[in-house]
Design a protein around this motif. Structure first.
Motif, mmCIF file in Angstrom:
data_model
loop_
_atom_site.group_PDB
_atom_site.id
_atom_site.type_symbol
_atom_site.label_atom_id
_atom_site.label_comp_id
_atom_site.label_asym_id
_atom_site.label_seq_id
_atom_site.Cartn_x
_atom_site.Cartn_y
_atom_site.Cartn_z
ATOM 1 N N VAL A 87 0.842 -1.196 0.000
ATOM 2 C CA VAL A 87 0.000 0.000 0.000
ATOM 3 C C VAL A 87 0.879 1.248 0.000
ATOM 4 N N LEU A 88 0.610 2.154 -0.933
ATOM 5 C CA LEU A 88 1.350 3.410 -1.053
ATOM 6 C C LEU A 88 0.472 4.617 -0.725
ATOM 7 N N GLY A 89 -0.842 4.501 -0.942
ATOM 8 C CA GLY A 89 -1.745 5.628 -0.687
ATOM 9 C C GLY A 89 -1.614 6.684 -1.762
ATOM 10 N N LEU A 90 -1.562 7.955 -1.347
ATOM 11 C CA LEU A 90 -1.372 9.066 -2.282
ATOM 12 C C LEU A 90 0.083 9.044 -2.734
ATOM 13 N N TYR A 91 0.314 9.013 -4.042
ATOM 14 C CA TYR A 91 1.660 8.766 -4.546
ATOM 15 C C TYR A 91 1.910 9.619 -5.784
ATOM 16 N N ILE A 92 3.095 10.199 -5.872
ATOM 17 C CA ILE A 92 3.480 11.017 -7.022
ATOM 18 C C ILE A 92 4.620 10.312 -7.755
ATOM 19 N N ILE A 93 4.493 10.220 -9.066
ATOM 20 C CA ILE A 93 5.547 9.611 -9.888
ATOM 21 C C ILE A 93 6.035 10.664 -10.878
ATOM 22 N N ARG A 94 7.343 10.895 -10.882
ATOM 23 C CA ARG A 94 7.925 11.853 -11.830
ATOM 24 C C ARG A 94 7.767 11.336 -13.258
ATOM 25 N N GLY A 95 7.447 12.235 -14.145
ATOM 26 C CA GLY A 95 7.225 11.867 -15.533
ATOM 27 C C GLY A 95 8.413 11.206 -16.195
ATOM 28 N N ASP A 96 9.633 11.628 -15.833
ATOM 29 C CA ASP A 96 10.807 11.024 -16.464
ATOM 30 C C ASP A 96 11.100 9.623 -15.935
ATOM 31 N N ASN A 97 10.317 9.144 -14.968
ATOM 32 C CA ASN A 97 10.479 7.786 -14.449
ATOM 33 C C ASN A 97 9.371 6.858 -14.941
ATOM 34 N N ILE A 98 8.520 7.335 -15.839
ATOM 35 C CA ILE A 98 7.389 6.537 -16.321
ATOM 36 C C ILE A 98 7.706 5.945 -17.694
ATOM 37 N N SER A 99 7.522 4.622 -17.799
ATOM 38 C CA SER A 99 7.686 3.954 -19.095
ATOM 39 C C SER A 99 6.346 3.790 -19.796
ATOM 40 N N VAL A 100 5.335 3.279 -19.056
ATOM 41 C CA VAL A 100 4.041 2.971 -19.658
ATOM 42 C C VAL A 100 2.928 3.349 -18.678
ATOM 43 N N VAL A 101 1.878 3.959 -19.202
ATOM 44 C CA VAL A 101 0.657 4.206 -18.431
ATOM 45 C C VAL A 101 -0.465 3.508 -19.173
ATOM 46 N N GLY A 102 -1.221 2.688 -18.450
ATOM 47 C CA GLY A 102 -2.318 1.973 -19.093
ATOM 48 C C GLY A 102 -3.567 1.977 -18.245
ATOM 49 N N GLU A 103 -4.699 1.990 -18.922
ATOM 50 C CA GLU A 103 -5.983 1.891 -18.233
ATOM 51 C C GLU A 103 -6.146 0.467 -17.716
ATOM 52 N N LEU A 104 -6.694 0.335 -16.519
ATOM 53 C CA LEU A 104 -6.873 -0.974 -15.901
ATOM 54 C C LEU A 104 -8.351 -1.348 -15.956
ATOM 55 N N ASP A 105 -8.657 -2.504 -16.509
ATOM 56 C CA ASP A 105 -10.026 -3.012 -16.533
ATOM 57 C C ASP A 105 -10.326 -3.576 -15.145
ATOM 58 N N GLU A 106 -11.072 -2.821 -14.348
ATOM 59 C CA GLU A 106 -11.299 -3.202 -12.957
ATOM 60 C C GLU A 106 -12.063 -4.518 -12.820
ATOM 61 N N ASP A 107 -12.981 -4.802 -13.730
ATOM 62 C CA ASP A 107 -13.715 -6.073 -13.670
ATOM 63 C C ASP A 107 -12.773 -7.250 -13.910
ATOM 64 N N LEU A 108 -11.967 -7.148 -14.942
ATOM 65 C CA LEU A 108 -11.008 -8.205 -15.251
ATOM 66 C C LEU A 108 -9.987 -8.345 -14.118
ATOM 67 N N ASP A 109 -9.507 -7.207 -13.618
ATOM 68 C CA ASP A 109 -8.501 -7.223 -12.553
ATOM 69 C C ASP A 109 -9.044 -7.850 -11.276
ATOM 70 N N SER A 110 -10.295 -7.584 -10.947
ATOM 71 C CA SER A 110 -10.870 -8.138 -9.713
ATOM 72 C C SER A 110 -11.078 -9.652 -9.808
ATOM 73 N N ASN A 111 -11.125 -10.200 -11.023
ATOM 74 C CA ASN A 111 -11.305 -11.639 -11.199
ATOM 75 C C ASN A 111 -9.983 -12.407 -11.224
ATOM 76 N N LEU A 112 -8.853 -11.688 -11.209
ATOM 77 C CA LEU A 112 -7.549 -12.360 -11.197
ATOM 78 C C LEU A 112 -7.259 -12.911 -9.808
ATOM 79 N N ASP A 113 -6.697 -14.107 -9.762
ATOM 80 C CA ASP A 113 -6.244 -14.676 -8.492
ATOM 81 C C ASP A 113 -4.761 -14.345 -8.358
ATOM 82 N N LEU A 114 -4.469 -13.206 -7.722
ATOM 83 C CA LEU A 114 -3.096 -12.721 -7.627
ATOM 84 C C LEU A 114 -2.194 -13.667 -6.842
#
Length: 127
Positions: A87-114
């Motif tokens: 858990v990180l909570g409120l978190y800031i990521i510098r733009g020069d440290n980002i490789s990929v940003v993607g939308e997360l399908d919450e329905d699909l993600d909630s069905n994954l057995d992590l």
């Protein structure tokens, strides 16, 4: 706010961010700026377990990454519990440290057995 194409449509949605050092951070996009620095709320880092444990750490050290990983991170690398979420909570990521940003399908993600997922760590981006 105006930054990279498409980020406006992702505000207040759950996204997944892959950083240049191979971390996977999931959270709700709350804002961004022209340098693509992003603000995530309700965020957590997904750490994928691997049976390689210290071999992964040795590889990371050889690439110049943090030589003093937390005890919690070492425990996760050694575990066989699948994906753990730090858990990180409120978190800031510098733009020069980002490789990929993607939308997360919450329905699909909630069905994954992590607990059953395993993955090799991503290699860092080298500029």
């Amino acid at each position: 706010m105006s930054a990279g194409p498409g980020l406006e449509s992702l505000v207040d949605q759950t996204i997944s961010v892959i950083t240049n050092d191979g971390r996977n951070i999931v959270g709700v996009l709350k804002g961004f700026d022209q340098a693509t620095n992003i603000i995530l709320d309700e965020s957590h880092e997904r750490v994928y377990s691997t049976k390689q444990g210290y071999a992964v750490l040795d590889s990371a050290l050889g690439k110049g990454l943090d030589p003093f990983p937390s005890r919690k991170m070492l425990d996760i690398l050694e575990s066989e519990e699948g994906v753990q979420q730090l858990v990180l909570g409120l978190y800031i990521i510098r733009g020069d440290n980002i490789s990929v940003v993607g939308e997360l399908d919450e329905d699909l993600d909630s069905n994954l057995d992590l607990s059953k997922l395993r993955a090799h760590p991503l290699r860092p981006v080298i500029h």
